[in-house]
Design a protein around this motif. Structure first.
Motif, PDB file in Angstrom:
ATOM      1  N   LEU A  10      -6.407  -0.635   7.001  1.00  0.00           N
ATOM      2  CA  LEU A  10      -5.583   0.352   6.287  1.00  0.00           C
ATOM      3  C   LEU A  10      -4.892  -0.277   5.081  1.00  0.00           C
ATOM      4  CD1 LEU A  10      -3.958   2.369   9.209  1.00  0.00           C
ATOM      5  CD2 LEU A  10      -5.594   3.197   7.540  1.00  0.00           C
ATOM      6  N   ILE A  11      -4.368  -1.464   5.246  1.00  0.00           N
ATOM      7  CA  ILE A  11      -3.667  -2.117   4.137  1.00  0.00           C
ATOM      8  C   ILE A  11      -4.659  -2.552   3.059  1.00  0.00           C
ATOM      9  CG2 ILE A  11      -2.293  -4.142   3.526  1.00  0.00           C
ATOM     10  CD1 ILE A  11      -0.710  -3.666   6.057  1.00  0.00           C
ATOM     11  N   SER A  34       1.619   2.873   4.160  1.00  0.00           N
ATOM     12  CA  SER A  34       2.700   3.185   5.101  1.00  0.00           C
ATOM     13  C   SER A  34       2.165   3.291   6.526  1.00  0.00           C
ATOM     14  CB  SER A  34       3.425   4.465   4.691  1.00  0.00           C
ATOM     15  OG  SER A  34       2.559   5.577   4.791  1.00  0.00           O
ATOM     16  N   HIS A  35       0.944   3.834   6.704  1.00  0.00           N
ATOM     17  CA  HIS A  35       0.353   3.891   8.043  1.00  0.00           C
ATOM     18  C   HIS A  35       0.063   2.489   8.574  1.00  0.00           C
ATOM     19  CE1 HIS A  35       0.369   8.106   7.998  1.00  0.00           C
ATOM     20  NE2 HIS A  35      -0.837   8.351   7.502  1.00  0.00           N
ATOM     21  N   LEU A  41       4.520  -2.513  12.650  1.00  0.00           N
ATOM     22  CA  LEU A  41       5.816  -2.386  13.331  1.00  0.00           C
ATOM     23  C   LEU A  41       5.641  -1.972  14.784  1.00  0.00           C
ATOM     24  CD1 LEU A  41       8.092  -0.617  10.693  1.00  0.00           C
ATOM     25  CD2 LEU A  41       8.366  -2.900  11.629  1.00  0.00           C
ATOM     26  N   PHE A  42       4.714  -1.081  15.019  1.00  0.00           N
ATOM     27  CA  PHE A  42       4.471  -0.606  16.380  1.00  0.00           C
ATOM     28  C   PHE A  42       3.913  -1.726  17.258  1.00  0.00           C
ATOM     29  CE2 PHE A  42       2.271   2.075  19.571  1.00  0.00           C
ATOM     30  CZ  PHE A  42       3.380   2.803  19.981  1.00  0.00           C
ATOM     31  N   ALA A  43       3.057  -2.574  16.686  1.00  0.00           N
ATOM     32  CA  ALA A  43       2.503  -3.701  17.436  1.00  0.00           C
ATOM     33  C   ALA A  43       3.573  -4.743  17.754  1.00  0.00           C
ATOM     34  CB  ALA A  43       1.369  -4.341  16.653  1.00  0.00           C
ATOM     35  N   ALA A  44       4.623  -4.814  16.940  1.00  0.00           N
ATOM     36  CA  ALA A  44       5.695  -5.771  17.195  1.00  0.00           C
ATOM     37  C   ALA A  44       6.470  -5.433  18.459  1.00  0.00           C
ATOM     38  CB  ALA A  44       6.642  -5.821  16.001  1.00  0.00           C
ATOM     39  N   ALA A  79       8.462   7.571   4.592  1.00  0.00           N
ATOM     40  CA  ALA A  79       7.173   7.618   3.892  1.00  0.00           C
ATOM     41  C   ALA A  79       6.789   9.051   3.551  1.00  0.00           C
ATOM     42  CB  ALA A  79       6.094   6.962   4.737  1.00  0.00           C
ATOM     43  N   PHE A  80       7.073   9.982   4.432  1.00  0.00           N
ATOM     44  CA  PHE A  80       6.764  11.384   4.147  1.00  0.00           C
ATOM     45  C   PHE A  80       7.578  11.889   2.964  1.00  0.00           C
ATOM     46  CE2 PHE A  80       7.409  15.965   4.902  1.00  0.00           C
ATOM     47  CZ  PHE A  80       6.096  16.370   4.820  1.00  0.00           C
ATOM     48  N   SER A  81       8.865  11.556   2.929  1.00  0.00           N
ATOM     49  CA  SER A  81       9.701  12.033   1.826  1.00  0.00           C
ATOM     50  C   SER A  81       9.294  11.383   0.505  1.00  0.00           C
ATOM     51  CB  SER A  81      11.177  11.787   2.127  1.00  0.00           C
ATOM     52  OG  SER A  81      11.427  10.398   2.254  1.00  0.00           O
TER      53      SER A  81
END
Length: 150
Positions: A10-11, A34-35, A41-44, A79-81
């Protein structure tokens, strides 16, 4: 391992899209970035090695850390905003966007365009000498707006 590869892909795709010239591709690159950051972050939080932080037994040794999950939720909203703001700027600046390549279809490889019978139009009027001298000026002789006199 799969989570790390997915975040890396993704990056990598985000970097490729952000380096493009069109605003829409930059926005898509930001979304992918951002994904990918959210996956990192989720993997951390160690979700693949531990149980969910919801339920009866909340022993810190057996459940995942909920703080990275809260960070991911916050990052999703931010990220959405930012994506909405970037889309609004892209729509507002659409008319002034000169980042797309606009090469006419009848252009040669060296950049010159072929004209069919347009070369002699200034000579037909009888004032071929004045055609270049009055470019950017009105009939009264004053320079046009935005044109600097030489």
């Amino acid at each position: 391992m799969t989570l790390a590869l997915t975040a890396g892909l993704l990056i990598a795709g985000a970097v490729y899209l952000i380096l493009q010239r069109e605003m829409f591709r930059v926005i898509l690159g930001f979304i992918l970035f951002s994904h990918g950051a959210n996956l990192i972050l989720f993997a951390a939080g160690g979700t693949s090695q531990r149980a969910e932080p919801i339920g009866g037994d909340l022993d810190p040794a057996t459940v995942a850390d909920p703080l990275p999950q809260a960070f991911v939720l916050t990052a999703i909203v931010i990220a959405f905003s930012i994506t909405i703001v970037m889309l609004m700027l892209a729509v507002a600046g659409r008319r002034a966007d000169d980042t797309h390549d606009s090469i006419p279809d009848d252009a040669d490889d060296d950049g010159s365009a072929e004209h069919d019978g347009d070369a002699g139009s200034a000579e037909d009027d009888g004032d071929a000498g004045r055609a270049g001298a009055t470019a950017g000026a009105d009939p009264g002789g004053a320079p046009a707006r935005g044109v600097q006199p030489r």
